[in-house]
Motif scaffolding. Structure first.
Motif, PDB file in Angstrom:
ATOM      1  N   SER A   1       0.824  -1.218   0.000  1.00 45.66           N
ATOM      2  CA  SER A   1       0.000   0.000   0.000  1.00 45.66           C
ATOM      3  C   SER A   1       0.856   1.265   0.000  1.00 45.66           C
ATOM      4  CB  SER A   1      -0.954   0.008   1.201  1.00 45.66           C
ATOM      5  OG  SER A   1      -0.252   0.139   2.419  1.00 45.66           O
ATOM      6  N   ALA A   2       2.087   1.176   0.502  1.00 52.71           N
ATOM      7  CA  ALA A   2       2.990   2.333   0.466  1.00 52.71           C
ATOM      8  C   ALA A   2       3.739   2.425  -0.864  1.00 52.71           C
ATOM      9  CB  ALA A   2       3.991   2.258   1.612  1.00 52.71           C
TER      10      ALA A   2
ATOM     11  N   SER B   1      -1.983   4.782  11.490  1.00 52.69           N
ATOM     12  CA  SER B   1      -2.882   5.541  10.620  1.00 52.69           C
ATOM     13  C   SER B   1      -3.093   6.956  11.136  1.00 52.69           C
ATOM     14  CB  SER B   1      -4.232   4.827  10.486  1.00 52.69           C
ATOM     15  OG  SER B   1      -4.879   4.738  11.755  1.00 52.69           O
TER      16      SER B   1
ATOM     17  N   GLN C   1      -0.993   2.685   3.928  1.00 56.74           N
ATOM     18  CA  GLN C   1      -2.182   3.515   3.798  1.00 56.74           C
ATOM     19  C   GLN C   1      -3.139   3.192   4.953  1.00 56.74           C
ATOM     20  OE1 GLN C   1      -3.950   3.221  -0.102  1.00 56.74           O
ATOM     21  NE2 GLN C   1      -1.982   3.490  -1.134  1.00 56.74           N
TER      22      GLN C   1
END
Length: 254
Positions: A59-60, A206, A228
């Motif tokens: 996700s990064a 988060s 994310q």
């Protein structure tokens, strides 16, 4: 179409070490075995923590971490662990090199949040309050080398609540305490290991205030990557990606 399923991936334990065990994982393993036996396809077993690593990398958008060692901070309600991570054939080799000696960061947040009248788990609500603060109250920071103590800071925060200090300022003080504590031990870890890639995973990561603070603190010193938000909390995406990666390699990132 279930006929297109080629492998079942399942999280079978908390960490990728032999003595890691929690009964809750047995239900997932049981379902995985039934599905695999029914479809006559193989099962791949991974750990919960490896799932966080893979979801974070994916996700990064930092697939390069699959080719080298990196540091990771896994921070949630039940985990605050500083990790040295190396990619191996079927998952990750993960060594705990630091973290917290008492309360986890998520526990710190939830205990203060509940005392402030917030729902449980309190992370998003405490962050919202912190964003409305004009200043932060000072909460002491307790770190030594690669280790953090949050019980003392939590006691101090509870004392501030009982004195009637501004709730928004307490919320910001708590998040600042956690952020600075993490920054200090990460700086020590970078200096000791020489590794300058850091992956932040777990639900607490988060938090936007913490992300902004750590990204700014390490600018020009190290690379800090955050999963994310929707892939920071517990999820099955990382486990599925690990199974897929072991089938198709880096094509999983296309």
């Amino acid at each position: 179409d279930i006929r297109n399923v080629n492998v079942i991936s399942v999280s079978s334990k908390p960490r990728p070490v032999n003595d890691s065990y929690m009964p809750v994982f047995l239900s997932g393993i049981g379902f995985a075995k039934v599905i695999a036996e029914t479809l006559q396809i193989p099962i791949k077993y991974y750990s919960h923590q490896e799932g966080h690593m893979m979801a974070g990398i994916w996700s990064a958008g930092v697939r390069s971490l699959l080719n080298r060692n990196f540091l990771s901070f896994h921070i949630s309600g039940g985990t605050t662990e500083l990790l040295y991570v190396n990619r191996i054939e079927n998952g990750f080799d993960i060594k705990i090199i630091g973290g917290t000696r008492d309360l986890h960061a998520g526990q710190f947040i939830d205990r203060v949040g509940v005392s402030l009248g917030l729902p449980f788990p309190s992370g998003p609500y405490l962050e919202k309050m912190a964003c409305e603060a004009e200043k932060k109250v000072r909460i002491p920071i307790s770190t030594q080398d690669l280790w953090i103590n949050f019980s003392g800071p939590e006691t101090h925060a509870q004392r501030l609540i009982s004195k009637g200090e501004n709730p928004n300022e307490i919320a910001l003080g708590v998040i600042n305490c956690i952020s600075v504590s993490i920054q200090r031990v990460l700086e020590s870890a970078v200096n000791q290991t020489g590794v300058r890639d850091i992956l932040m995973v777990g639900g607490v990561c988060s938090n936007k205030i913490m992300k902004e603070y750590l990204t700014g603190s390490f600018y020009g010193k190290a690379n800090v990557y955050f999963a994310q938000p929707e892939f920071s909390t517990d999820n099955a995406v990382g486990i599925a990606l690990l199974g897929l990666y072991n089938m198709v390699g880096s094509g999983v990132f296309k």
